[in-house]
Design an enzyme around this catalytic site. Structure first.
Site, PDB file in Angstrom:
ATOM      1  CB  VAL A  66      32.259  28.869  44.155  1.00 26.37           C
ATOM      2  CG1 VAL A  66      32.199  27.828  43.051  1.00 26.37           C
ATOM      3  CG2 VAL A  66      32.682  30.232  43.631  1.00 26.37           C
ATOM      4  CG  ASN A  91      39.948  29.946  36.945  1.00 31.37           C
ATOM      5  OD1 ASN A  91      40.495  31.000  37.216  1.00 31.37           O
ATOM      6  ND2 ASN A  91      39.669  29.590  35.699  1.00 31.37           N
ATOM      7  CB  SER A 110      45.969  37.894  39.756  1.00 28.72           C
ATOM      8  OG  SER A 110      46.393  38.917  38.872  1.00 28.72           O
ATOM      9  CE1 TYR A 139      40.781  39.430  39.293  1.00 29.16           C
ATOM     10  CE2 TYR A 139      42.901  40.530  39.135  1.00 29.16           C
ATOM     11  CZ  TYR A 139      42.090  39.446  38.869  1.00 29.16           C
ATOM     12  OH  TYR A 139      42.600  38.379  38.172  1.00 29.16           O
ATOM     13  CB  ALA A 146      42.281  43.655  48.127  1.00 29.88           C
ATOM     14  CB  SER A 147      39.860  39.520  45.710  1.00 29.95           C
ATOM     15  OG  SER A 147      40.178  39.516  44.333  1.00 29.95           O
ATOM     16  CE  LYS A 148      41.749  36.618  41.162  1.00 31.86           C
ATOM     17  NZ  LYS A 148      41.330  35.222  40.963  1.00 31.86           N
ATOM     18  CB  ILE A 163      45.313  35.639  30.523  1.00 24.79           C
ATOM     19  CG1 ILE A 163      46.192  35.298  31.708  1.00 24.79           C
ATOM     20  CG2 ILE A 163      45.017  34.393  29.706  1.00 24.79           C
ATOM     21  CD1 ILE A 163      45.490  34.409  32.721  1.00 24.79           C
TER      22      ILE A 163
END
Length: 188
Positions: free
Chosen positions: A6, A32, A85, A99, A101-103, A131
């Site tokens: 993706v 996702n 997130s 992670y 920063a990406s979310k 989760i």
């Protein structure tokens, strides 16, 4: 079935052509894709930071851009749901700085695509907390217990609980939820 990376523009274009020829339309897109490498900041190589941002952010961007343009042509309302997130909102961990920063970037993408595609596509994001996933399966037990104790419901979410919210956002029952980042963390 369509498979590809993706975060690779050529793969995304091929997947889109496959969807067009196989189905002729797309009603719901769920972005996702996410990777995380937990490590101390001083030990984190730039290559890991770049890989996380590329996979998590570029993938959501490319899929929303190309598939969104296709979905915009539909006569009916379509939907894009991004998985962000709580780490991108207000729950940060320096050991997963890339992670987080990406979310946060996915939250920004959600808001921008919601504006770009209005009123034809409803664009929302879910922001899960902890989760029970494969990604979290190797967490130290003491961290799991500590984090679960902070959650009002005293446990990590089951994947199906997150999926239920995504299902609603993608369903025809959702006619007016748009440009929202819905926190689903059991109370944290």
């Amino acid at each position: 079935m369509c498979f590809g990376d993706v975060a690779n523009e050529d793969d995304v274009m091929k997947m889109l052509e496959n969807v067009k020829s196989a189905f002729g339309r797309l009603d719901v897109l769920v972005n996702n894709s996410g990777i995380v490498y937990d490590m101390e900041l001083d030990e984190r190589p730039t290559s890991i930071f770049e890989e996380t941002m590329h996979n998590n952010v570029t993938g959501t961007y490319l899929m929303s851009k190309y598939f969104g343009h296709f979905m915009f042509e539909s006569e009916k309302t379509t939907r894009i749901i991004n998985v962000a997130s709580t780490n991108g909102m207000d729950c940060n961990f320096p050991t997963s700085i890339d992670y987080d920063a990406s979310k946060a970037a996915i939250i920004s993408l959600t808001k921008n695509f919601a504006l770009e595609y209005a009123p034809r596509i409803l664009v929302n994001a879910v922001a899960p907390g902890w989760i029970k996933t494969e990604m979290n399966s190797d967490l130290p037990e003491d961290l799991v217990l500590e984090e679960a104790s902070k959650i009002y419901l005293k446990r990590f979410a089951e994947p199906s609980e997150i999926a239920s919210l995504i299902y609603y956002l993608g369903s025809d029952e959702n006619t007016f939820v748009n440009n929202e980042i819905i926190k689903i963390d059991g109370g944290y």
